[in-house]
Design an enzyme around this catalytic site. Structure first.
Site, short mmCIF file in Angstrom:
data_model
loop_
_atom_site.label_atom_id
_atom_site.label_comp_id
_atom_site.label_asym_id
_atom_site.label_seq_id
_atom_site.Cartn_x
_atom_site.Cartn_y
_atom_site.Cartn_z
N SER A 1 -3.50 0.16 14.47
CA SER A 1 -4.32 1.36 14.60
C SER A 1 -4.80 1.47 16.05
O SER A 1 -4.91 0.46 16.76
CB SER A 1 -5.54 1.28 13.68
OG SER A 1 -6.49 2.28 13.98
N GLY B 1 0.82 -1.20 0.00
CA GLY B 1 0.00 0.00 0.00
C GLY B 1 0.86 1.25 0.00
O GLY B 1 0.57 2.23 0.69
N ASN C 1 1.56 -2.32 5.34
CA ASN C 1 0.77 -1.10 5.49
C ASN C 1 -0.58 -1.17 4.77
O ASN C 1 -1.49 -0.42 5.11
CB ASN C 1 1.58 0.09 4.94
CG ASN C 1 0.77 1.35 4.84
OD1 ASN C 1 0.43 1.98 5.84
ND2 ASN C 1 0.42 1.73 3.61
N ILE D 1 -4.42 10.46 11.60
CA ILE D 1 -3.32 10.97 10.78
C ILE D 1 -3.91 11.62 9.53
O ILE D 1 -4.86 11.08 8.94
CB ILE D 1 -2.36 9.82 10.36
CG1 ILE D 1 -1.90 9.02 11.60
CG2 ILE D 1 -1.17 10.37 9.58
CD1 ILE D 1 -1.08 9.80 12.60
N VAL E 1 -2.59 -7.84 -1.99
CA VAL E 1 -2.08 -8.60 -0.85
C VAL E 1 -3.08 -9.63 -0.35
O VAL E 1 -2.70 -10.62 0.29
CB VAL E 1 -1.65 -7.68 0.31
CG1 VAL E 1 -0.53 -6.75 -0.12
CG2 VAL E 1 -2.84 -6.91 0.88
N SER F 1 1.49 3.46 -2.32
CA SER F 1 1.25 4.49 -3.34
C SER F 1 0.73 5.80 -2.78
O SER F 1 0.80 6.84 -3.45
CB SER F 1 0.29 3.97 -4.40
OG SER F 1 -0.98 3.67 -3.84
N ARG F 2 0.20 5.78 -1.55
CA ARG F 2 -0.42 7.01 -1.00
C ARG F 2 -0.26 7.05 0.51
O ARG F 2 0.12 6.07 1.14
CB ARG F 2 -1.91 7.06 -1.36
CG ARG F 2 -2.21 7.23 -2.83
CD ARG F 2 -3.71 7.28 -3.10
NE ARG F 2 -4.38 6.03 -2.76
CZ ARG F 2 -5.69 5.85 -2.80
NH1 ARG F 2 -6.48 6.85 -3.11
NH2 ARG F 2 -6.21 4.68 -2.50
N ALA G 1 -11.28 -5.51 14.36
CA ALA G 1 -10.94 -6.94 14.38
C ALA G 1 -9.66 -7.19 13.58
O ALA G 1 -8.78 -7.95 14.01
CB ALA G 1 -12.08 -7.77 13.81
N TYR H 1 -12.77 -3.31 11.04
CA TYR H 1 -11.44 -2.69 11.07
C TYR H 1 -10.73 -2.97 12.40
O TYR H 1 -9.53 -3.29 12.43
CB TYR H 1 -11.60 -1.19 10.85
CG TYR H 1 -10.33 -0.44 10.57
CD1 TYR H 1 -9.67 -0.58 9.35
CD2 TYR H 1 -9.80 0.46 11.50
CE1 TYR H 1 -8.51 0.13 9.07
CE2 TYR H 1 -8.64 1.18 11.23
CZ TYR H 1 -8.00 1.01 10.01
OH TYR H 1 -6.85 1.72 9.75
#
Length: 239
Positions: A137, A8, A85, A183, A57, A10-11, A152, A150
């Site tokens: 997180s 992940g 990530n 963030i 992934v 790219s951003r 979990a 999320y």
């Protein structure tokens, strides 16, 4: 040369991590699933110090094939740093959550961690050096309403981090998790920053670069005695 893989990449946080690791001398493998333009943008920001690698992934076979192809093109090298990530959010209260939203979030975050890390572990152990950094997180630590899927996934990453760390520590491979709070990335664009920052003791959102600095430290030889830990970076939101 030393190589780092950022899934992940790219951003957002992934891009900031790629830029920071490149500054530390890594050839950075920027993984992306669909947004080639943004992956190329990241590669430009690291002045071409690496390459882009497309795979989802959550797809075990696709991931293995991509990593095998990379290894065949770099027979004398190995990936010594993995930053897991890649992740998505599909928020909803559980009573109204579509089944696909549950599976997709866990497949990318949790199964993705396994699909990427498992085939790369043997080389790390053989070379007796490796760094695995998993993006968790605050949601995985305290749970957040509307994020059962999320939470979990991120909670699972935290537990897996602690278990794997014990398996590979003797081979000088460390495994740690980073748990960001709010963030400033495209994943938080829809949130009311003015309201939410009042709940944060630091009174602001964090930046991707701050997370990247922490990741870079955990990837460095200086962090060799830190493993199995979850390091929060949340401005005091949750301790």
């Amino acid at each position: 040369m030393k190589y780092a893989l950022v899934t992940g990449g790219s951003r957002g946080i992934g891009r900031a991590v790629a830029v920071r690791l490149a500054q530390d001398g890594y050839q950075v493998i920027i993984n992306y699933a669909s947004n080639l333009a943004e992956a190329k943008n990241t590669l430009e920001q690291i002045n071409g110090q690496g390459e882009i690698l497309c795979f989802d992934v959550s797809d075990a076979q696709q991931t293995r094939d991509a990593l095998k192809d990379w290894q065949q093109r770099h027979p004398e090298e190995y990936i010594e740093v993995i930053v897991n990530n890649a992740g998505i959010r599909r928020d909803n209260v559980m009573a109204l959550m579509p089944e696909d939203d549950w599976h997709r979030v866990l497949d990318i975050t949790l199964s993705g961690f396994f699909n990427v890390t498992q085939p790369l572990l043997p080389a790390m152990q053989l070379h007796k050096f490796g760094r695995i950094i998993n993006m968790a997180s605050v949601s995985g630590l305290k749970g957040l309403p509307g994020q059962t899927n999320y939470s979990a996934a991120k909670g699972g990453i935290i537990a897996a981090t602690k278990a794997l760390a014990q398996e590979v520590a003797r081979k000088n491979v460390t495994v740690n998790a980073v748990a960001p709070g709010f963030i400033k990335t495209d994943m938080t664009e829809g949130l009311d920053e003015a309201v939410l920052k009042k709940t944060i003791p630091a009174n602001r959102f964090g930046t991707p670069e701050e997370v990247a600095d922490l990741v870079a430290f955990l990837a460095s030889p200086k962090a060799g005695y830190i493993t199995g830990n979850v390091i929060s970076i949340n401005g005091g939101l949750y301790t």
